[in-house]
Design a protein around this motif. Structure first.
Motif, PDB file in Angstrom:
ATOM      1  N   PHE A  82       3.795  61.459  -4.006  1.00 39.44           N
ATOM      2  CA  PHE A  82       4.369  60.142  -3.714  1.00 39.44           C
ATOM      3  C   PHE A  82       5.543  60.231  -2.750  1.00 39.44           C
ATOM      4  O   PHE A  82       5.789  59.288  -1.972  1.00 39.44           O
ATOM      5  N   ALA A  83       6.251  61.335  -2.739  1.00 37.60           N
ATOM      6  CA  ALA A  83       7.301  61.518  -1.727  1.00 37.60           C
ATOM      7  C   ALA A  83       6.676  61.602  -0.339  1.00 37.60           C
ATOM      8  O   ALA A  83       7.196  61.029   0.635  1.00 37.60           O
ATOM      9  N   ALA A  84       5.531  62.295  -0.248  1.00 41.28           N
ATOM     10  CA  ALA A  84       4.835  62.416   1.039  1.00 41.28           C
ATOM     11  C   ALA A  84       4.310  61.055   1.497  1.00 41.28           C
ATOM     12  O   ALA A  84       4.410  60.701   2.679  1.00 41.28           O
ATOM     13  N   LEU A  85       3.767  60.282   0.564  1.00 39.99           N
ATOM     14  CA  LEU A  85       3.259  58.955   0.904  1.00 39.99           C
ATOM     15  C   LEU A  85       4.397  58.029   1.327  1.00 39.99           C
ATOM     16  O   LEU A  85       4.278  57.258   2.280  1.00 39.99           O
ATOM     17  N   ASP A  86       5.515  58.115   0.612  1.00 41.06           N
ATOM     18  CA  ASP A  86       6.682  57.297   0.929  1.00 41.06           C
ATOM     19  C   ASP A  86       7.179  57.581   2.350  1.00 41.06           C
ATOM     20  O   ASP A  86       7.624  56.674   3.061  1.00 41.06           O
ATOM     21  N   ALA A  87       7.084  58.832   2.746  1.00 36.93           N
ATOM     22  CA  ALA A  87       7.606  59.257   4.052  1.00 36.93           C
ATOM     23  C   ALA A  87       6.607  59.051   5.195  1.00 36.93           C
ATOM     24  O   ALA A  87       6.963  59.224   6.360  1.00 36.93           O
ATOM     25  N   ASP A  88       5.381  58.686   4.885  1.00 40.19           N
ATOM     26  CA  ASP A  88       4.331  58.571   5.901  1.00 40.19           C
ATOM     27  C   ASP A  88       4.300  57.147   6.473  1.00 40.19           C
ATOM     28  O   ASP A  88       3.897  56.209   5.779  1.00 40.19           O
ATOM     29  N   PRO A  89       4.701  56.956   7.716  1.00 39.79           N
ATOM     30  CA  PRO A  89       4.743  55.611   8.284  1.00 39.79           C
ATOM     31  C   PRO A  89       3.361  54.984   8.473  1.00 39.79           C
ATOM     32  O   PRO A  89       3.239  53.770   8.638  1.00 39.79           O
ATOM     33  N   ASP A  90       2.311  55.821   8.422  1.00 35.83           N
ATOM     34  CA  ASP A  90       0.953  55.299   8.565  1.00 35.83           C
ATOM     35  C   ASP A  90       0.459  54.630   7.286  1.00 35.83           C
ATOM     36  O   ASP A  90      -0.496  53.859   7.307  1.00 35.83           O
ATOM     37  N   VAL A  91       1.118  54.913   6.157  1.00 40.06           N
ATOM     38  CA  VAL A  91       0.686  54.370   4.867  1.00 40.06           C
ATOM     39  C   VAL A  91       1.492  53.120   4.545  1.00 40.06           C
ATOM     40  O   VAL A  91       2.711  53.171   4.391  1.00 40.06           O
ATOM     41  N   ARG A  92       0.810  51.992   4.448  1.00 39.32           N
ATOM     42  CA  ARG A  92       1.484  50.720   4.198  1.00 39.32           C
ATOM     43  C   ARG A  92       1.199  50.159   2.809  1.00 39.32           C
ATOM     44  O   ARG A  92       1.840  49.191   2.387  1.00 39.32           O
ATOM     45  N   ALA A  93       0.218  50.724   2.105  1.00 39.80           N
ATOM     46  CA  ALA A  93      -0.090  50.332   0.725  1.00 39.80           C
ATOM     47  C   ALA A  93      -0.824  51.494   0.062  1.00 39.80           C
ATOM     48  O   ALA A  93      -1.472  52.298   0.744  1.00 39.80           O
ATOM     49  N   ILE A  94      -0.701  51.583  -1.256  1.00 41.33           N
ATOM     50  CA  ILE A  94      -1.298  52.694  -2.015  1.00 41.33           C
ATOM     51  C   ILE A  94      -2.104  52.137  -3.167  1.00 41.33           C
ATOM     52  O   ILE A  94      -1.629  51.252  -3.901  1.00 41.33           O
ATOM     53  N   VAL A  95      -3.317  52.639  -3.342  1.00 43.54           N
ATOM     54  CA  VAL A  95      -4.148  52.293  -4.493  1.00 43.54           C
ATOM     55  C   VAL A  95      -4.219  53.519  -5.399  1.00 43.54           C
ATOM     56  O   VAL A  95      -4.449  54.635  -4.931  1.00 43.54           O
ATOM     57  N   LEU A  96      -4.016  53.318  -6.687  1.00 40.83           N
ATOM     58  CA  LEU A  96      -4.008  54.399  -7.669  1.00 40.83           C
ATOM     59  C   LEU A  96      -5.109  54.165  -8.688  1.00 40.83           C
ATOM     60  O   LEU A  96      -5.180  53.091  -9.305  1.00 40.83           O
ATOM     61  N   THR A  97      -5.985  55.154  -8.879  1.00 41.41           N
ATOM     62  CA  THR A  97      -7.073  55.012  -9.845  1.00 41.41           C
ATOM     63  C   THR A  97      -7.387  56.353 -10.489  1.00 41.41           C
ATOM     64  O   THR A  97      -6.750  57.365 -10.176  1.00 41.41           O
ATOM     65  N   GLY A  98      -8.348  56.371 -11.400  1.00 44.98           N
ATOM     66  CA  GLY A  98      -8.752  57.598 -12.075  1.00 44.98           C
ATOM     67  C   GLY A  98     -10.180  57.969 -11.738  1.00 44.98           C
ATOM     68  O   GLY A  98     -11.006  57.099 -11.473  1.00 44.98           O
ATOM     69  N   SER A  99     -10.477  59.267 -11.738  1.00 39.47           N
ATOM     70  CA  SER A  99     -11.848  59.718 -11.484  1.00 39.47           C
ATOM     71  C   SER A  99     -12.640  59.704 -12.787  1.00 39.47           C
ATOM     72  O   SER A  99     -12.068  59.738 -13.882  1.00 39.47           O
ATOM     73  N   GLY A 100     -13.959  59.651 -12.666  1.00 41.91           N
ATOM     74  CA  GLY A 100     -14.801  59.683 -13.863  1.00 41.91           C
ATOM     75  C   GLY A 100     -14.773  58.370 -14.621  1.00 41.91           C
ATOM     76  O   GLY A 100     -14.587  57.296 -14.044  1.00 41.91           O
ATOM     77  N   ARG A 101     -14.917  58.463 -15.946  1.00 43.64           N
ATOM     78  CA  ARG A 101     -15.101  57.254 -16.752  1.00 43.64           C
ATOM     79  C   ARG A 101     -13.807  56.624 -17.240  1.00 43.64           C
ATOM     80  O   ARG A 101     -13.832  55.549 -17.826  1.00 43.64           O
ATOM     81  N   ASN A 102     -12.661  57.299 -17.015  1.00 43.83           N
ATOM     82  CA  ASN A 102     -11.403  56.791 -17.549  1.00 43.83           C
ATOM     83  C   ASN A 102     -10.287  56.883 -16.519  1.00 43.83           C
ATOM     84  O   ASN A 102     -10.323  57.706 -15.600  1.00 43.83           O
ATOM     85  N   PHE A 103      -9.269  56.044 -16.720  1.00 39.76           N
ATOM     86  CA  PHE A 103      -8.066  56.134 -15.893  1.00 39.76           C
ATOM     87  C   PHE A 103      -7.278  57.368 -16.313  1.00 39.76           C
ATOM     88  O   PHE A 103      -7.114  58.296 -15.547  1.00 39.76           O
ATOM     89  N   SER A 104      -6.790  57.390 -17.572  1.00 38.16           N
ATOM     90  CA  SER A 104      -6.128  58.597 -18.082  1.00 38.16           C
ATOM     91  C   SER A 104      -5.972  58.541 -19.590  1.00 38.16           C
ATOM     92  O   SER A 104      -5.594  57.500 -20.143  1.00 38.16           O
ATOM     93  N   TYR A 105      -6.231  59.684 -20.227  1.00 31.84           N
ATOM     94  CA  TYR A 105      -5.982  59.825 -21.665  1.00 31.84           C
ATOM     95  C   TYR A 105      -4.500  60.037 -21.964  1.00 31.84           C
ATOM     96  O   TYR A 105      -4.105  60.133 -23.114  1.00 31.84           O
ATOM     97  N   GLY A 106      -3.665  60.131 -20.921  1.00 34.30           N
ATOM     98  CA  GLY A 106      -2.240  60.338 -21.150  1.00 34.30           C
ATOM     99  C   GLY A 106      -1.869  61.809 -21.231  1.00 34.30           C
ATOM    100  O   GLY A 106      -2.581  62.677 -20.720  1.00 34.30           O
ATOM    101  N   LEU A 107      -0.756  62.086 -21.876  1.00 31.04           N
ATOM    102  CA  LEU A 107      -0.221  63.453 -21.950  1.00 31.04           C
ATOM    103  C   LEU A 107      -1.265  64.438 -22.476  1.00 31.04           C
ATOM    104  O   LEU A 107      -1.882  64.201 -23.509  1.00 31.04           O
ATOM    105  N   ASP A 108      -1.444  65.537 -21.761  1.00 29.35           N
ATOM    106  CA  ASP A 108      -2.349  66.600 -22.199  1.00 29.35           C
ATOM    107  C   ASP A 108      -1.590  67.470 -23.197  1.00 29.35           C
ATOM    108  O   ASP A 108      -0.899  68.420 -22.818  1.00 29.35           O
ATOM    109  N   LEU A 109      -1.695  67.131 -24.477  1.00 30.44           N
ATOM    110  CA  LEU A 109      -0.905  67.807 -25.511  1.00 30.44           C
ATOM    111  C   LEU A 109      -1.220  69.295 -25.590  1.00 30.44           C
ATOM    112  O   LEU A 109      -0.324  70.109 -25.798  1.00 30.44           O
TER     113      LEU A 109
END
Length: 274
Positions: free
Chosen positions: A42-69
């Motif tokens: 996200f620091a790299a994206l923040d610093a990239d003038p070519d990036v004007r919006a960001i979409v965040l998603t998960g691969s596979g069937r889920n977004f995220s199960y959360g902390l990997d205990l």
């Protein structure tokens, strides 16, 4: 342009970056690589003038199960030791503040971030989406602020940022019960902007909004986000500092060990308040 990490991928096209969670834990669970790489990406994206919006998603069937205990057990182990003194607690506090910083890197990114959630979004997944600007979900999305079930106070963002998104009653209900709730309720309580029929439609909606934002003057877009953030940044920062200290003092308990043991054993926990 594309950059690969272990826990996520980043692809940029037409001024919109797509960040996809990839694990490596099951259900895109958040292990050491995630916490290390998210702020770098996200620091790299923040610093990239070519990036004007960001979409965040998960691969596979889920977004995220959360902390990997399983993968992050080493973080908790020193604090869970009988009679843990100041040094392990202080080291845990340092680690926790770094984990908070990883999620905060998303919130502080000057470029707007839009999440597309499908399948499960649990615990740390909710911490993460609470840090974005706009949220869409598929009809099959399921959410849970589940930390209470493990005898934990959620500490990397949910309790700091969800009060800015949800009304008090709804927030307290989902945080104090740890219950699962569906996309329809998430939309009703304002956690997500809109529910789409499936994951593809949700991602398409996020991309469409990102394209609309990217077509606007980028410095003004950053200005709008900056002015909106100014109203809450001190409150969020204070809350994160407070919960980090609170958990470093009070997280170690027999109930925490029981909560984790019950989760791995797939049985109901028996909490004693010790």
């Amino acid at each position: 342009m594309g950059d690969a990490y272990e826990s996520l991928t980043v692809e940029t096209e037409d001024h919109v970056a797509l960040v996809t969670l990839t694990g490596p834990g099951r259900g895109n669970a958040m292990g050491p690589a995630f916490w290390a790489e998210l702020p770098v990406a996200f620091a790299a994206l923040d610093a990239d003038p070519d990036v004007r919006a960001i979409v965040l998603t998960g691969s596979g069937r889920n977004f995220s199960y959360g902390l990997d205990l399983a993968a992050m057990g080493g973080t908790l182990a020193p604090v869970l030791a009988e009679g843990a003194l100041a040094k392990p607690r202080s080291e845990f506090h340092t680690t926790l503040r770094a984990m908070q910083g990883a999620i905060t890197s998303v919130a502080d990114c000057r470029t707007p971030v839009i999440a597309s959630v499908h399948g499960w979004c649990i615990g740390g997944g909710v911490d993460l989406i609470s840090a974005v600007d706009i949220r869409y979900a598929s009809a099959d999305a399921r959410f849970s602020v589940r930390e209470v079930k493990l005898a934990m106070v959620a500490d990397v963002g949910s309790l700091a940022r969800l009060p800015l998104i949800l009304s008090e009653g709804h927030l307290r209900e989902i945080a104090l019960t740890g219950k699962d709730f569906d996309a329809a309720r998430a939309e009703r309580i304002g956690l997500v902007n809109e529910v789409l029929p499936d994951a593809d439609a949700s991602l398409a909606a996020a991309r469409a909004t990102a394209a609309e934002i990217a077509a606007n003057p980028p410095l003004v877009v950053r200005g709008i986000k900056d002015v909106l953030d100014e109203q809450s940044i001190a409150r969020v920062t204070s809350s994160l500092r407070y919960v980090a200290a609170w958990n470093s003092a009070f997280l170690p308990s027999k109930d925490l060990g029981e909560g984790i043991s019950a989760m791995f054993g797939k049985r109901p926990p028996e909490f004693t308040g010790e």
